[in-house]
Motif scaffolding. Structure first.
Motif, PDB file in Angstrom:
ATOM      1  N   VAL A 249       0.828  -1.196   0.000  1.00  0.00           N
ATOM      2  CA  VAL A 249       0.000   0.000   0.000  1.00  0.00           C
ATOM      3  C   VAL A 249       0.870   1.256   0.000  1.00  0.00           C
ATOM      4  O   VAL A 249       0.453   2.311  -0.451  1.00  0.00           O
ATOM      5  N   SER A 250       2.093   1.148   0.488  1.00  0.00           N
ATOM      6  CA  SER A 250       3.020   2.280   0.465  1.00  0.00           C
ATOM      7  C   SER A 250       4.370   1.805  -0.044  1.00  0.00           C
ATOM      8  O   SER A 250       4.661   0.602  -0.052  1.00  0.00           O
ATOM      9  N   TYR A 251       5.187   2.765  -0.490  1.00  0.00           N
ATOM     10  CA  TYR A 251       6.571   2.453  -0.852  1.00  0.00           C
ATOM     11  C   TYR A 251       7.413   3.720  -0.758  1.00  0.00           C
ATOM     12  O   TYR A 251       6.881   4.838  -0.742  1.00  0.00           O
ATOM     13  N   PRO A 252       8.732   3.545  -0.644  1.00  0.00           N
ATOM     14  CA  PRO A 252       9.614   4.715  -0.488  1.00  0.00           C
ATOM     15  C   PRO A 252       9.813   5.440  -1.817  1.00  0.00           C
ATOM     16  O   PRO A 252      10.463   4.941  -2.730  1.00  0.00           O
ATOM     17  N   ALA A 253       9.223   6.601  -1.940  1.00  0.00           N
ATOM     18  CA  ALA A 253       9.329   7.418  -3.149  1.00  0.00           C
ATOM     19  C   ALA A 253       8.904   8.836  -2.788  1.00  0.00           C
ATOM     20  O   ALA A 253       8.328   9.072  -1.714  1.00  0.00           O
ATOM     21  N   ASP A 254       9.163   9.772  -3.681  1.00  0.00           N
ATOM     22  CA  ASP A 254       8.798  11.163  -3.397  1.00  0.00           C
ATOM     23  C   ASP A 254       7.787  11.714  -4.404  1.00  0.00           C
ATOM     24  O   ASP A 254       7.523  12.913  -4.403  1.00  0.00           O
ATOM     25  N   TRP A 255       7.222  10.861  -5.254  1.00  0.00           N
ATOM     26  CA  TRP A 255       6.222  11.308  -6.223  1.00  0.00           C
ATOM     27  C   TRP A 255       4.928  10.567  -5.931  1.00  0.00           C
ATOM     28  O   TRP A 255       4.814   9.366  -6.120  1.00  0.00           O
ATOM     29  N   GLY A 256       3.925  11.291  -5.435  1.00  0.00           N
ATOM     30  CA  GLY A 256       2.663  10.667  -5.085  1.00  0.00           C
ATOM     31  C   GLY A 256       2.071  11.312  -3.847  1.00  0.00           C
ATOM     32  O   GLY A 256       2.480  12.404  -3.422  1.00  0.00           O
ATOM     33  N   ILE A 257       1.092  10.637  -3.248  1.00  0.00           N
ATOM     34  CA  ILE A 257       0.392  11.148  -2.075  1.00  0.00           C
ATOM     35  C   ILE A 257       1.068  10.602  -0.819  1.00  0.00           C
ATOM     36  O   ILE A 257       1.172   9.380  -0.650  1.00  0.00           O
ATOM     37  N   PRO A 258       1.554  11.466   0.069  1.00  0.00           N
ATOM     38  CA  PRO A 258       2.232  10.987   1.282  1.00  0.00           C
ATOM     39  C   PRO A 258       1.340  10.060   2.103  1.00  0.00           C
ATOM     40  O   PRO A 258       0.120  10.242   2.176  1.00  0.00           O
ATOM     41  N   VAL A 259       1.953   9.067   2.732  1.00  0.00           N
ATOM     42  CA  VAL A 259       1.216   8.110   3.554  1.00  0.00           C
ATOM     43  C   VAL A 259       0.583   8.842   4.738  1.00  0.00           C
ATOM     44  O   VAL A 259       1.279   9.563   5.462  1.00  0.00           O
TER      45      VAL A 259
END
Length: 516
Positions: A249-259
């Motif tokens: 449901v989450s992954y380490p990245a900086d493009w998208g909606i923050p968890v």
């Protein structure tokens, strides 16, 4: 197991007689480019034809989609073009909207991720976390020290551990099976040399444990076999033959909606997890625009809407397991009545590829030859059950011989026909058979763009072949075509109605329009 409401069941004769309400989605297109012809031939055309047909048959249908701005492919394409991802996605959203319009694809709502959308998505996952539906797992990602990126989705390439095809991270476009970036064979950063140095990084992420819902998946696919295409059912059987994976449901990245959960710094929501609440937001937006005060579609399991989802086969895992699992976890969202896939359309023997320039832009072909010509050919050769191939030479030949020439012959034959008479019994029987076959092609359980286009082409050939000796058949046949081919060829249908007239009503069995 997590309990929650279920809906669905086999179609009954009584149900088919009463008006039905459909909520129709097409997978949101990635906003890293305009739509090429392969895109257009898939869910966007099929969903449009289906919705037009349902409205013609007296049902209601709401068609929603929107820009998929948070895909990693937006970032990789923006880097290649030297622009900011936000700039690229905004431009592509405008281009995609215009291409859909030019192709006569009438979407009720095409939305982009705005503040309200992001808030809705964050709230959805925050609720799931508070309810204990999401779990914390340690995941291993390849890490590229040169760029400082964890290699996931479009940032990594390799070979599928299931079917051995070359693929990117997360999902294999060929067999549809999910993968973890660390499990890709011969994994490497996207666009880098095979020997590029990477290192494994262990990171805690949020996941949905799909195996917890095994009984629910099995029951769902037992109930809905009639509205699933064979390739989907085979994929489901393959997935259920072994333990179901945890869905990130989450992954380490900086493009998208923050968890929206503490304890996961530097992570965003998996864009494919985001897509489910994103689609419910799109549906609510469309419903508010078209019917103020009506309950938002897709948000409640007892809304009465039948959810029909059109998608490419490469997205099957997300809709058939990830999204369905999230629906089970939520407990009160409508389950799909049908998941309708298409296979790939190839261009002269090879996959359409934006990066390699191996493509035909949908807008270019539609602008040059008209929406109806493109819609007719893409339906006639539609990749419903297996890959199909497109060449411009075949396109021009098919449209000329199976659409334009028969129409020209019919128009010529009817130029001097000034004694229209009611159809005789043979004409009525022929056109009843055309109507019945078209109705079957438009029905949810048996939908087929190929059948609709083939049947229409056959009727045109029959009418043209007998036009000089039986102009009455030609006239009434074109009036019937103006009704029953309208979902497929809306522009042509309008022209025929204006030229030859009809009641504009879809006649019932054994009936003909009063103006015939």
């Amino acid at each position: 197991m997590v309990d929650g409401p279920l809906r669905g069941g086999p179609m009954t004769a009584e149900r088919t007689k009463r008006p039905r309400s459909f909520l129709v989605t097409a997978t949101p297109p990635t906003t890293n480019g305009d739509l090429h012809l392969g895109h257009l031939s898939g869910p966007y055309l099929a969903a449009d034809v289906f919705c037009r047909a349902q409205r013609m048959l007296g049902h209601t249908a709401l068609y929603v989609t929107g820009g998929d701005d948070h895909q990693s492919y937006v970032v990789t394409t923006a880097r290649r073009l030297g622009v900011e991802p936000t700039e690229l996605s905004a431009r592509c959203n405008r281009d995609i909207r215009e291409t859909l319009r030019l192709a006569d694809i009438a979407v009720d709502a095409f939305t982009t991720p705005d503040q309200a959308y992001r808030a809705h998505v964050r709230d959805f996952f925050a609720q799931l976390h508070r309810a204990g539906r999401l779990a914390r797992r340690t995941w291993t990602f390849p890490y590229d020290p040169a760029t400082g990126h964890h290699l996931l989705e479009g940032f990594t390439t390799g070979y599928c551990p299931d079917c051995l095809a070359e693929t990117c991270g997360a999902i294999c476009e060929t067999c549809g099976h999910p993968n973890e970036p660390a499990t890709l064979l011969y994994q490497a950063p996207s666009g880098a040399a095979e020997q590029a140095a990477t290192e494994p990084r262990r990171t805690d992420i949020l996941v949905l444990p799909l195996e917890d819902y095994r009984d629910r998946f099995e029951a769902y696919y037992t109930r809905h076999r009639a509205t699933m295409r064979p390739h989907v059912l085979r994929f489901v059987e393959e997935m259920l033959a072994r333990p179901l994976p945890d869905f990130p449901v989450s992954y380490p990245a900086d493009w998208g909606i923050p968890v929206p959960v503490d304890g996961f710094p530097g992570q965003v929501l998996n864009v494919w997890a985001e897509m489910l609440p994103g689609l419910t937001h799109m549906a609510a937006t469309a419903g508010a625009r078209l019917a103020p005060g009506r309950p938002a579609p897709d948000l409640e399991a007892n809304s009465g809407d039948e959810l029909v989802q059109f998608l490419g086969y490469d997205n099957t895992f997300y809709f058939a397991f990830a999204h369905l699992g999230l629906r089970f976890a939520h407990g009160s969202l409508t389950e799909p009545a049908a998941i309708i896939t298409n296979e790939f359309l190839h261009l002269e023997g090879a996959k359409f590829s934006t990066s390699r320039g191996h493509l035909i832009w949908a807008r270019d072909l539609v602008t040059k030859h008209g929406a109806d010509a493109v819609r007719f050919h893409l339906a006639l050769s539609n990749p419903e059950h297996q890959p199909a191939d497109f060449s411009e030479k075949d396109f021009l030949s098919t449209v000329d011989t199976r659409l334009q020439r028969p129409l020209a012959a019919l128009h010529t034959a009817l130029t001097a026909y000034d004694r229209p008479a009611p159809p005789d019994p043979t004409t009525t029987e022929v056109l009843d058979r055309y109507r019945d076959r078209m109705q079957r092609a438009y029905t949810l359980e048996t939908i087929s763009l190929r059948q609709a286009a083939e049947t229409t082409a056959h009727l045109l050939a029959l009418l043209a072949g007998r036009a000089t000796t039986d102009p009455a058949l030609a006239l009434h046949g074109l009036r019937a075509l103006a009704i029953w081919a309208a979902p497929l060829l809306p522009g042509l249908a309008g022209e025929l109605l204006e030229r030859y007239g009809t009641t504009g009503q879809a006649p019932g069995r054994g009936e003909v329009p009063a103006s015939w």
